[in-house]
Design a protein around this motif. Structure first.
Motif, PDB file in Angstrom:
ATOM      1  N   LEU A 153      -8.660   1.735  -4.629  1.00  0.00           N
ATOM      2  CA  LEU A 153      -8.009   1.850  -5.932  1.00  0.00           C
ATOM      3  C   LEU A 153      -6.760   0.979  -5.950  1.00  0.00           C
ATOM      4  O   LEU A 153      -5.945   1.023  -5.018  1.00  0.00           O
ATOM      5  CB  LEU A 153      -7.627   3.306  -6.214  1.00  0.00           C
ATOM      6  CG  LEU A 153      -7.001   3.593  -7.584  1.00  0.00           C
ATOM      7  CD1 LEU A 153      -8.007   3.303  -8.698  1.00  0.00           C
ATOM      8  CD2 LEU A 153      -6.507   5.038  -7.656  1.00  0.00           C
ATOM      9  N   ILE A 154      -6.614   0.184  -7.021  1.00  0.00           N
ATOM     10  CA  ILE A 154      -5.472  -0.715  -7.169  1.00  0.00           C
ATOM     11  C   ILE A 154      -4.706  -0.344  -8.434  1.00  0.00           C
ATOM     12  O   ILE A 154      -5.294  -0.246  -9.514  1.00  0.00           O
ATOM     13  CB  ILE A 154      -5.911  -2.188  -7.270  1.00  0.00           C
ATOM     14  CG1 ILE A 154      -6.760  -2.586  -6.057  1.00  0.00           C
ATOM     15  CG2 ILE A 154      -4.706  -3.104  -7.413  1.00  0.00           C
ATOM     16  CD1 ILE A 154      -7.336  -3.987  -6.158  1.00  0.00           C
ATOM     17  N   TRP A 198      -3.472   0.813  -3.423  1.00  0.00           N
ATOM     18  CA  TRP A 198      -2.832  -0.495  -3.385  1.00  0.00           C
ATOM     19  C   TRP A 198      -1.988  -0.686  -4.640  1.00  0.00           C
ATOM     20  O   TRP A 198      -2.393  -0.282  -5.739  1.00  0.00           O
ATOM     21  CB  TRP A 198      -3.873  -1.606  -3.289  1.00  0.00           C
ATOM     22  CG  TRP A 198      -4.518  -1.671  -1.941  1.00  0.00           C
ATOM     23  CD1 TRP A 198      -5.665  -1.049  -1.544  1.00  0.00           C
ATOM     24  CD2 TRP A 198      -4.037  -2.385  -0.798  1.00  0.00           C
ATOM     25  NE1 TRP A 198      -5.940  -1.321  -0.236  1.00  0.00           N
ATOM     26  CE2 TRP A 198      -4.961  -2.144   0.252  1.00  0.00           C
ATOM     27  CE3 TRP A 198      -2.931  -3.192  -0.548  1.00  0.00           C
ATOM     28  CZ2 TRP A 198      -4.804  -2.691   1.528  1.00  0.00           C
ATOM     29  CZ3 TRP A 198      -2.763  -3.744   0.706  1.00  0.00           C
ATOM     30  CH2 TRP A 198      -3.685  -3.494   1.725  1.00  0.00           C
ATOM     31  N   GLN A 199      -0.827  -1.306  -4.484  1.00  0.00           N
ATOM     32  CA  GLN A 199       0.080  -1.553  -5.600  1.00  0.00           C
ATOM     33  C   GLN A 199       0.337  -3.047  -5.707  1.00  0.00           C
ATOM     34  O   GLN A 199       0.756  -3.697  -4.740  1.00  0.00           O
ATOM     35  CB  GLN A 199       1.400  -0.803  -5.403  1.00  0.00           C
ATOM     36  CG  GLN A 199       1.217   0.709  -5.361  1.00  0.00           C
ATOM     37  CD  GLN A 199       2.521   1.461  -5.233  1.00  0.00           C
ATOM     38  OE1 GLN A 199       3.537   0.916  -4.787  1.00  0.00           O
ATOM     39  NE2 GLN A 199       2.520   2.721  -5.629  1.00  0.00           N
ATOM     40  N   VAL A 200       0.067  -3.574  -6.890  1.00  0.00           N
ATOM     41  CA  VAL A 200       0.212  -5.016  -7.120  1.00  0.00           C
ATOM     42  C   VAL A 200       1.312  -5.236  -8.140  1.00  0.00           C
ATOM     43  O   VAL A 200       1.266  -4.684  -9.249  1.00  0.00           O
ATOM     44  CB  VAL A 200      -1.122  -5.625  -7.614  1.00  0.00           C
ATOM     45  CG1 VAL A 200      -0.926  -7.078  -8.015  1.00  0.00           C
ATOM     46  CG2 VAL A 200      -2.188  -5.494  -6.524  1.00  0.00           C
ATOM     47  N   ARG A 201       2.323  -6.042  -7.774  1.00  0.00           N
ATOM     48  CA  ARG A 201       3.475  -6.280  -8.643  1.00  0.00           C
ATOM     49  C   ARG A 201       3.725  -7.768  -8.901  1.00  0.00           C
ATOM     50  O   ARG A 201       4.507  -8.114  -9.784  1.00  0.00           O
ATOM     51  CB  ARG A 201       4.725  -5.657  -8.028  1.00  0.00           C
ATOM     52  CG  ARG A 201       4.571  -4.173  -7.748  1.00  0.00           C
ATOM     53  CD  ARG A 201       5.828  -3.589  -7.090  1.00  0.00           C
ATOM     54  NE  ARG A 201       5.599  -2.227  -6.621  1.00  0.00           N
ATOM     55  CZ  ARG A 201       5.683  -1.148  -7.380  1.00  0.00           C
ATOM     56  NH1 ARG A 201       5.994  -1.276  -8.650  1.00  0.00           N
ATOM     57  NH2 ARG A 201       5.463   0.045  -6.885  1.00  0.00           N
ATOM     58  N   GLY A 202       3.094  -8.643  -8.161  1.00  0.00           N
ATOM     59  CA  GLY A 202       3.249 -10.074  -8.390  1.00  0.00           C
ATOM     60  C   GLY A 202       2.366 -10.541  -9.541  1.00  0.00           C
ATOM     61  O   GLY A 202       1.257 -10.026  -9.726  1.00  0.00           O
ATOM     62  N   ARG A 227       0.847  -1.191   0.000  1.00  0.00           N
ATOM     63  CA  ARG A 227       0.000   0.000   0.000  1.00  0.00           C
ATOM     64  C   ARG A 227       0.879   1.236   0.000  1.00  0.00           C
ATOM     65  O   ARG A 227       1.795   1.370   0.816  1.00  0.00           O
ATOM     66  CB  ARG A 227      -0.933   0.004   1.210  1.00  0.00           C
ATOM     67  CG  ARG A 227      -2.102   0.958   1.044  1.00  0.00           C
ATOM     68  CD  ARG A 227      -3.208   0.668   2.028  1.00  0.00           C
ATOM     69  NE  ARG A 227      -4.445   1.337   1.630  1.00  0.00           N
ATOM     70  CZ  ARG A 227      -5.585   1.221   2.279  1.00  0.00           C
ATOM     71  NH1 ARG A 227      -5.661   0.441   3.352  1.00  0.00           N
ATOM     72  NH2 ARG A 227      -6.665   1.855   1.859  1.00  0.00           N
ATOM     73  N   ALA A 228       0.616   2.136  -0.944  1.00  0.00           N
ATOM     74  CA  ALA A 228       1.401   3.357  -1.061  1.00  0.00           C
ATOM     75  C   ALA A 228       0.968   4.363  -0.007  1.00  0.00           C
ATOM     76  O   ALA A 228      -0.059   4.195   0.666  1.00  0.00           O
ATOM     77  CB  ALA A 228       1.222   3.952  -2.460  1.00  0.00           C
TER      78      ALA A 228
END
Length: 400
Positions: A299-300, A30-34, A24-25
């Motif tokens: 928000l993602i 929310w930040q998804v990188r996987g 989470r920034a």
């Protein structure tokens, strides 16, 4: 290919991203990188499209149907079902292959004649002609390239009414909308009303769409089918020009092998590297230290460049170009371009078109005598979508 290189990427998206699959920034996003987590978000029925200018689209009157990019739910799924026939691999092969071959010859002719050219100009001409045929924009007045360049400038301003700069960009973009409507979309609509055809515009007319709604759909497909393909052709050529073994493999391969190379380059260099979704229900994802629950209304941001190089999905050397690589979680599945075309309900419908036209163009470009890159490209970025633009890549050939 390129197994010796630690990082084969040409596009340097700085700053370096974190490796946590879900975080989470500071602003609460929310930040998804996987890879697995990104795929789960994109496939979820508990999310809605966000970003990509949706805030502007939401200001349209309620009676105006939103372009398909900005719709979700049953209406969106039905539209995609009805238009899927225009984008199947079989239709692409049967209806567009010969067209792509002809357009490639036309676009490469100036290079053959002058001995040098800007690759971004050649690739944009290719992308415009192919996408126009698929959409049905085949009755345009001269100058469609100039109008599209103005509508999709290298650097966007922010339209608004609170500053001279904002007013300028508001007036500019409205004028660009009008030019494209009058010179490209309205002539196409009139021609299709007189004589319906088997393309997207005829389908939209049959659905009862207004001229304004058809304009919105055409510009959405123009952005997806013209602008992004232009950039991918350039970045793929850049890889091939600077990696001798990869170029040899590409030249010697059959079409399936060449397409595998292009898919792998696209996995590494997604043209649009950031997608956004807003949750409508709680969504649970696998975090680094256990399950993470994202509440409704959040928000993602999905970072496709990170997801596509997740070692847990693509195995060792995630930043190398390795055509034919398989997914570690499913060894029988070829990775191809992973999430570079998105996934789920909003996956890009024109993926087969983009890859085939890129191969037809590039295979013929690299068959030219003495083809070489004489000027390395200049790269700029569109941070809101994590995108890149490649300009000033100059190519040259030997005299025929």
């Amino acid at each position: 290919m390129n197994e010796a290189a630690g990082n084969a990427r040409k596009i340097d998206r700085q700053p370096a991203h974190a490796t946590c699959p879900v975080s989470r920034a500071g602003d609460g996003t929310w930040q998804v990188r996987g890879y697995a987590q990104a795929r789960a978000v994109l496939r979820s029925t508990g999310t809605l499209q966000a970003g990509l200018g949706i805030e502007t689209v939401e200001k349209l009157p309620a009676r105006v149907r939103r372009p398909v990019l900005y719709r979700d739910g049953p209406e969106h799924r039905e539209h995609r079902r009805q238009t899927a026939r225009y984008f199947t691999p079989r239709r692409v092969d049967e209806h567009y292959r010969d067209l792509m071959i002809r357009i490639t010859g036309e676009q490469l002719a100036p290079l053959r004649a002058a001995g040098t050219a800007q690759l971004s100009e050649l690739s944009f001409g290719m992308a415009i002609e192919v996408a126009s045929a698929v959409i049905g924009l085949t009755d345009s007045r001269p100058g469609i390239r100039r109008r599209l360049e103005a509508f999709f400038p290298e650097r966007f301003g922010t339209p608004g009414l609170t500053s001279p700069h904002g007013v300028y960009w508001l007036l500019r973009q409205n004028a660009n909308w009008l030019r494209i409507y009058l010179a490209d979309v309205r002539p196409a609509i009139r021609a299709h009303r007189r004589e319906p055809r088997d393309d997207l515009i005829s389908h939209l007319i049959a659905e009862g769409c207004s001229d304004a709604e058809i304009l919105g759909e055409c510009l959405t497909f123009a952005a997806a089918g013209m602008v992004t393909t232009r950039e991918f052709i350039c970045v793929a050529a850049w890889h091939l020009f600077t990696d001798g073994p990869l170029l040899d493999h590409y030249r010697a391969g059959n079409e399936q092998q060449r397409l595998a190379i292009l898919h792998e380059i696209l996995r590494l260099e997604p043209v649009v590297a950031r997608l956004s979704r807003r949750t409508t229900t709680a969504l649970e994802l696998a975090g680094a230290d256990g399950p993470v629950t994202i509440s409704a209304g959040e928000l993602i941001d999905i970072f496709l460049d990170d997801a596509n190089t997740d070692p847990q999905a693509v195995g060792s050397r995630p930043l190398s170009v390795c055509p034919g690589r398989t997914l570690d979680e499913d060894p029988g599945t070829t990775a191809l371009s992973l999430l570079s075309f998105g996934d789920g309900p909003h996956r890009c419908p024109g993926a087969a078109i983009a890859i085939l036209e890129s191969d037809i163009f590039l295979s013929r470009l690299f068959a030219l005598k003495g083809i070489r890159m004489t000027t390395p490209p200049r790269v700029t970025f569109k941070d809101e979508i994590g995108g890149y633009e490649i300009r000033d890549l100059t190519v040259a050939t030997d005299p025929s």
